[in-house]
Design an enzyme around this catalytic site. Structure first.
Site, PDB file in Angstrom:
ATOM      1  N   GLY A  19       0.661  -1.060   0.009  1.00 23.49           N
ATOM      2  CA  GLY A  19      -0.198   0.002  -0.058  1.00 23.49           C
ATOM      3  C   GLY A  19       0.847   1.373  -0.027  1.00 23.49           C
ATOM      4  O   GLY A  19       2.021   1.132   0.072  1.00 23.49           O
ATOM      5  N   THR A  20       0.265   2.361  -0.002  1.00 23.90           N
ATOM      6  CA  THR A  20       0.988   3.622   0.003  1.00 23.90           C
ATOM      7  C   THR A  20       1.803   3.867   1.078  1.00 23.90           C
ATOM      8  O   THR A  20       2.986   4.270   0.726  1.00 23.90           O
ATOM      9  CB  THR A  20      -0.030   4.766  -0.001  1.00 23.90           C
ATOM     10  OG1 THR A  20      -0.953   4.704  -1.451  1.00 23.90           O
ATOM     11  CG2 THR A  20       0.629   6.106  -0.075  1.00 23.90           C
ATOM     12  N   ILE A  21       1.513   3.220   2.294  1.00 25.07           N
ATOM     13  CA  ILE A  21       2.438   3.424   3.395  1.00 25.07           C
ATOM     14  C   ILE A  21       3.911   2.946   3.294  1.00 25.07           C
ATOM     15  O   ILE A  21       4.834   3.469   3.686  1.00 25.07           O
ATOM     16  CB  ILE A  21       1.805   2.937   4.954  1.00 25.07           C
ATOM     17  CG1 ILE A  21       2.461   3.499   5.895  1.00 25.07           C
ATOM     18  CG2 ILE A  21       1.728   1.379   4.727  1.00 25.07           C
ATOM     19  CD1 ILE A  21       1.646   3.140   7.225  1.00 25.07           C
ATOM     20  N   SER A  23       5.357   2.601   0.111  1.00 27.77           N
ATOM     21  CA  SER A  23       5.692   2.903  -1.088  1.00 27.77           C
ATOM     22  C   SER A  23       6.555   4.014  -1.110  1.00 27.77           C
ATOM     23  O   SER A  23       6.940   4.577  -0.157  1.00 27.77           O
ATOM     24  CB  SER A  23       4.303   3.152  -1.729  1.00 27.77           C
ATOM     25  OG  SER A  23       3.528   2.242  -1.969  1.00 27.77           O
TER      26      SER A  23
END
Length: 170
Positions: A19-21, A23
């Site tokens: 996920g974005t966390i 990335s």
């Protein structure tokens, strides 16, 4: 008054899925791409002082949440069942976090003895000096240690019922 079912010494089981966390932001593509390895355990050791006595990390995958599949959810489920901690934090992308949380809740069943908290971020943990990632991680760790057994989603300082929402992108 402090919760009677939790102690500050309770080990937290961190499960990372991407996920974005987890990335990095690609300026040229103007989007985020999952890292090959999560920076979260090192961050928690350095800034939150969660060492190996207080944190156990299980990497499952590093994917966009729209790519999380049944195999990944089964791996998360098995990791929870085989871990000695009752407090679990799962990092996950925001697009399908509620869907995955509901599926895991169903897998754990009505006799669930674990507290499972899904979280993530709208901005990557690394590369942005001001972001929601660190705050969401801290809030999730606290929720996992202090909440009753169940499956929750924690974002923006709020604990969400997994049945109450479809998305954080309203």
């Amino acid at each position: 008054m402090y919760p009677t079912h939790s102690t500050s010494a309770q080990k937290v089981h961190l499960i990372t899925t991407g996920g974005t966390i987890d990335s990095y932001y690609d300026i040229d593509a103007c989007t985020v791409f999952p890292l090959s390895e999560s920076p979260i355990p090192a961050y928690l050791k350095k800034y939150i002082r969660l060492d190996d006595n207080k944190l156990q990390h299980t990497p499952i995958c590093c994917k966009d949440s729209r790519e999380i599949d049944e195999h990944d959810l089964s791996s998360i489920y098995q990791s929870i069942l085989t871990n000695d901690s009752r407090a679990h934090v799962i990092t996950h992308g925001t697009f399908t976090v509620f869907d995955s949380a509901r599926k895991l809740k169903a897998m754990l069943g009505d006799n669930n003895r674990h507290t499972v908290v899904f979280t993530g971020a709208m901005w990557p943990l690394e590369g942005f000096s001001l972001n929601d990632a660190a705050f969401n991680l801290g809030a999730s760790i606290m929720a996992a240690k202090c909440s009753a057994p169940g499956v929750y989603v924690v974002f923006f300082g709020e604990v969400y019922d997994v049945e109450a929402m479809e998305s954080l992108h309203a």
